[in-house]
Design an enzyme around this catalytic site. Structure first.
Site, short mmCIF file in Angstrom:
data_model
loop_
_atom_site.label_atom_id
_atom_site.label_comp_id
_atom_site.label_asym_id
_atom_site.label_seq_id
_atom_site.Cartn_x
_atom_site.Cartn_y
_atom_site.Cartn_z
CD1 TRP A 193 0.75 -0.52 3.05
CD2 TRP A 193 -0.67 1.11 3.59
NE1 TRP A 193 1.07 -0.11 4.32
CE2 TRP A 193 0.21 0.89 4.68
CE3 TRP A 193 -1.65 2.07 3.72
CZ2 TRP A 193 0.14 1.62 5.87
CZ3 TRP A 193 -1.71 2.79 4.90
CH2 TRP A 193 -0.83 2.57 5.96
CG ASP A 194 4.81 0.72 1.48
OD1 ASP A 194 3.87 0.05 1.93
OD2 ASP A 194 5.97 0.63 1.91
CD GLU A 228 2.51 -4.75 8.93
OE1 GLU A 228 3.71 -4.74 9.21
OE2 GLU A 228 2.08 -4.84 7.76
CE LYS A 233 6.31 -2.80 12.03
NZ LYS A 233 5.99 -3.82 11.03
CD GLN A 234 2.10 1.96 10.24
OE1 GLN A 234 2.91 1.18 9.80
NE2 GLN A 234 1.48 2.85 9.50
O1 IFM Z 1 3.64 -1.61 3.86
C1 IFM Z 1 4.52 -1.64 4.92
C2 IFM Z 1 3.76 -2.04 6.15
O2 IFM Z 1 2.77 -1.10 6.44
C3 IFM Z 1 4.70 -2.16 7.34
N1 IFM Z 1 5.73 -3.14 7.03
C4 IFM Z 1 6.53 -2.75 5.87
C5 IFM Z 1 5.64 -2.62 4.63
C6 IFM Z 1 6.48 -2.21 3.44
O3 IFM Z 1 7.02 -0.94 3.61
#
Ligand code: IFM
Length: 748
Positions: A336-337, A476, A576-577
């Site tokens: 999704w980045d 996550e 984590k976020q």
């Molecule tokens: O898309 C991200 C995810 O939100 C967190 N882990 C790393 C992925 C890739 O950057």
């Protein structure tokens, strides 16, 4: 670009080899090359990648972005001794990547064991003027005596992806005692890759060729005179069977022709053409920051350089990987980045590239429908990790427990479903910024409708209320929860927008409409409670807490997982976020500013920022909540994700999303731009440390230049019709140029 912008390494340090290999990577969106040194070191990782070239090394493996045969390596012998910085003495060392023109230079003054000094200047670039071309050059000067130099280089197919070999050698050839050509094929995906390399050096050099153990090499030997510089140029070209510009040729033929043509031009002319393209890029897209700390400008330049070289704007069949084309982290997969963190930069500077990134998803709709069906849902569920095929590419298992032999299943492909709505969000954002009806009618509507169908079928009826159960939000560290606020709000938006555009284009399907309206009426949308908190999910706010100070000090390292199991982390208020902060970023009007601030403070306290996606988003929400100081701190910390001192932060490639997010903080945060709803609006809140912020913006067919300071805002329309613009709630007409002082705004 103002002044020369360079990223420099002034000391040779083996510890930083992998990191600089990523930071100083070069590319053009078609190919990417890591900045491994020409000479061999066990600590470095060579890497050459072409967008879209993936392969599975074996049954049950996920696709890797294939590490292609290396073209940068050189074995240099001087008077019979192999040149290495681990031998002899380094009298001077400087390596630098010039962001303004894209050239990597390394200057070394080296003394061999016998005390003789040699000056070596390495230069290389990946062409921005011709996607298939790359060139390198070494200039060697012996400073104390005549010497014998031997340079061996060619096409080295001994590269692997962390030990996994993807390529079969089809042919290696030398044409006319000049052109080396290697042809390779990926085992499972069946892509063909061909490379050509040509050496140019002093005519007196003695040349020989060898082909052994997957290395096709040319060795040139030359006697060099004391004090005189000798240049060895290598020009290379690459084509693959996926290329759309083959013009009826095979990749092998095309790369040889291109190699010959490029070699005729030579390094200097090729570089001039490439560098001119870079100048044009900076002219059109640079964000200029007058800050007390020059690092701010540098970090933005660094981000934009990489955003440009990671974007496959030549071909809509590919998208941007989590590490761009700078390394093999996350196997080169697309997350999704791409839509939420990277696409906006392109959308507001070169909308055509944003359109292609969305077309990538459109072209993969069948795969997404397949994933939805396999999981018992309707519509389209995009893979959590995507590559070329459009099927789910997330590795099934994470790390192995070497004591028990048990492997932990990766949960994201099973439950991190917000990606479907993230793609829908970006689709609407694209439309709002471009009003591209043709795209929206076909691709946009298909993306919105199919993802909406997925959400409707994904909901569970719980006594009349609809819930989205067993999901993972962006955070996550919290898996398998019900009614994740981010996911529910995004799903709601997704379905609402599908209905909006179906109505707009007269595509109303009664049955779908009824189901969609029912979903919108009954889906539970977590709202701020009596204390003003939006619950991250059904249980989060009731979980126990621990002091996170120790982990926050080492954010980004995921150190918490050394002290607690995933399950334990999942069962505490540890982020984590922060999903709610992410939600507030995407929906700035969801709650009043004081409620936004309450949530920002609550969730930030519980966030370790172990995700590279976290800091920048906190910066944006903090700006909007009037927290300028903490916003600036978050921004600077986000700049350090790749550029900070940690030698291990970027070993396997850069953090593409974090780089995209730096542009987001500047434009959506400090300039506080909003582009939805048909009017471009802004309410700038520059940090105290900045005196001016200037950037270009493309919006609905206009090309604009904005210059913002604490005293005044000026807008120049370079092309397109006049438009209305809203500044801190006041509307103005922008014809060609508009200047507004902040005093004027305060007086209104
Ligand atoms: O898309 C991200 C995810 O939100 C967190 N882990 C790393 C992925 C890739 O950057």
């Amino acid at each position: 670009m103002t002044g020369k912008r360079t990223l420099a390494e002034t000391e040779f340090d083996v510890q930083y080899m992998k990191k600089y290999g990523s930071l100083m990577a070069q590319g053009n969106g078609y190919l990417g090359m890591r900045a491994a040194n020409e000479e061999a070191y066990t600590e470095q990782t060579r890497g050459l990648y072409i967008a879209g070239i993936y392969n599975k090394a074996g049954a049950g493996e996920a696709s890797d972005l294939v590490n292609l045969p290396d073209l940068a390596g050189m074995r240099i012998k001087i008077d019979g001794t192999v040149f290495s910085l681990l031998d002899g003495e380094i009298c001077y060392y400087r390596r630098q990547l010039d962001l303004s023109g894209g050239e990597l230079r390394r200057q070394i003054l080296w003394k061999n064991r016998e005390g003789a000094r040699f000056h070596l200047l390495f230069q290389r670039f990946v062409s921005k003027a011709d996607l298939h071309v790359l060139a390198s050059k070494v200039t060697i000067t012996s400073l104390d005596k005549d010497a014998e130099v031997e340079v061996a280089s060619g096409i080295d197919a001994q590269q692997t992806n962390f030990g996994r070999q993807h390529l079969a050698e089809r042919a290696v050839r030398v044409f006319d005692e000049e052109v080396m050509m290697g042809s390779y094929e990926t085992g499972e995906s069946g892509h063909r890759i061909a490379a050509a390399a040509i050496f140019r050096c002093d005519k007196r050099a003695v040349r020989s060729f060898t082909a052994k153990n997957r290395q096709l090499l040319q060795t040139v030997k030359l006697k060099i005179e004391d004090g005189k510089p000798y240049e060895f140029e290598k020009i290379s070209a690459l084509y693959t069977s996926l290329d759309r510009d083959l013009e009826g040729q095979e990749p092998e033929e095309a790369c040889v022709l291109k190699g010959r043509e490029a070699a005729k031009a030579g390094y200097k002319a090729l570089f001039a053409a490439s560098s001119a393209e870079w100048q044009a890029f900076w002219q059109r897209k640079q964000v200029k920051i007058a800050s007390r700390d020059p690092f701010d400008q540098f970090a933005l330049d660094f981000a934009l350089y990489h955003l440009e070289i990671m974007a496959p704007s030549h071909d809509e069949r590919f998208s941007v990987g989590a590490k761009g084309l700078t390394g093999e982290g996350y196997k080169g997969h697309v997350f999704w980045d791409s839509e939420i963190f990277i696409l906006p930069f392109h959308l507001f500077t070169e909308p055509e590239t944003a359109r292609k990134l969305l077309r990538y998803r459109y072209l993969k709709l069948e795969g997404a429908k397949g994933k939805a069906a396999q999981n018992g849902y309707e519509g389209a569920l995009f893979p959590w990790e995507s590559a070329f095929s459009g099927r789910e590419e997330t590795p099934e298992f994470a790390a192995i427990n070497i004591r028990t032999g048990e492997r932990q299943r990766v949960a994201s492909p099973l439950a991190e479903h917000h990606i479907a709505a993230d793609i829908a969000y970006a689709t609407v954002q694209y439309y709002e910024a471009t009003t591209d009806e043709a795209f929206m009618k076909k691709e946009g509507l298909a993306l919105l409708k199919e993802t909406a169908r997925f959400w409707i079928s994904r909901a569970t009826d719980e006594g009349g209320r609809l819930s989205l159960k067993d999901v993972i939000g962006p955070d996550e560290y919290t898996e398998h929860v019900d009614n994740n606020a981010f996911t529910n709000h995004m799903a709601h938006y997704n379905v609402k927008q599908a209905l909006r555009f179906m109505a707009q284009f007269g595509e109303e399907e009664e049955a779908f409409k009824r189901r969609a309206e029912d979903f919108l009426d009954r889906l539970y949308l977590p709202e701020a409670d009596r204390e003003g908190l939006i619950p991250q999910d059904d249980t989060f706010l009731s979980l126990p807490e621990i002091d996170l100070a120790k982990y926050k000090e080492h954010q980004g390292s995921q150190g918490i997982l050394l002290d607690y199991s995933r399950k334990e982390v999942n069962d505490m208020q540890i982020l984590k976020q922060a999903d709610v902060v992410m939600l507030l970023y995407l929906f700035p009007d969801l709650v009043p500013p004081e409620t936004a601030l309450r949530n920002l403070e609550y969730y930030e306290y519980r966030t370790i920022h172990d995700s590279s996606l976290s800091k920048a988003i906190h910066a944006i929400v903090a700006v909007r909540c009037g927290q300028a100081e903490s916003a600036y701190r978050f921004f600077q910390e986000a700049c350090e994700i790749d550029l900070g001192p940690d030698p291990n932060s970027s070993d396997e490639g850069l953090h593409s999303a974090a780089l995209g997010a730096l542009w987001l903080v500047t434009v959506f945060g400090f300039a506080n731009i909003r582009a939805g709803g048909g009017v471009l609006s802004l309410a700038p809140k520059l940090p105290e440390q900045w005196t001016e912020l200037a950037f270009p913006l493309v919006y609905r067919g206009r090309r604009l230049e904005l210059v913002l300071s604490h005293e005044k805002l000026s807008f120049t329309k370079l092309s397109g019709p006049s438009m209305r613009i809203s500044v801190s709630g006041e509307e103005f007409l922008l014809e060609d140029r508009l200047e507004i002082t902040t005093v004027q705004l305060e007086g209104k």
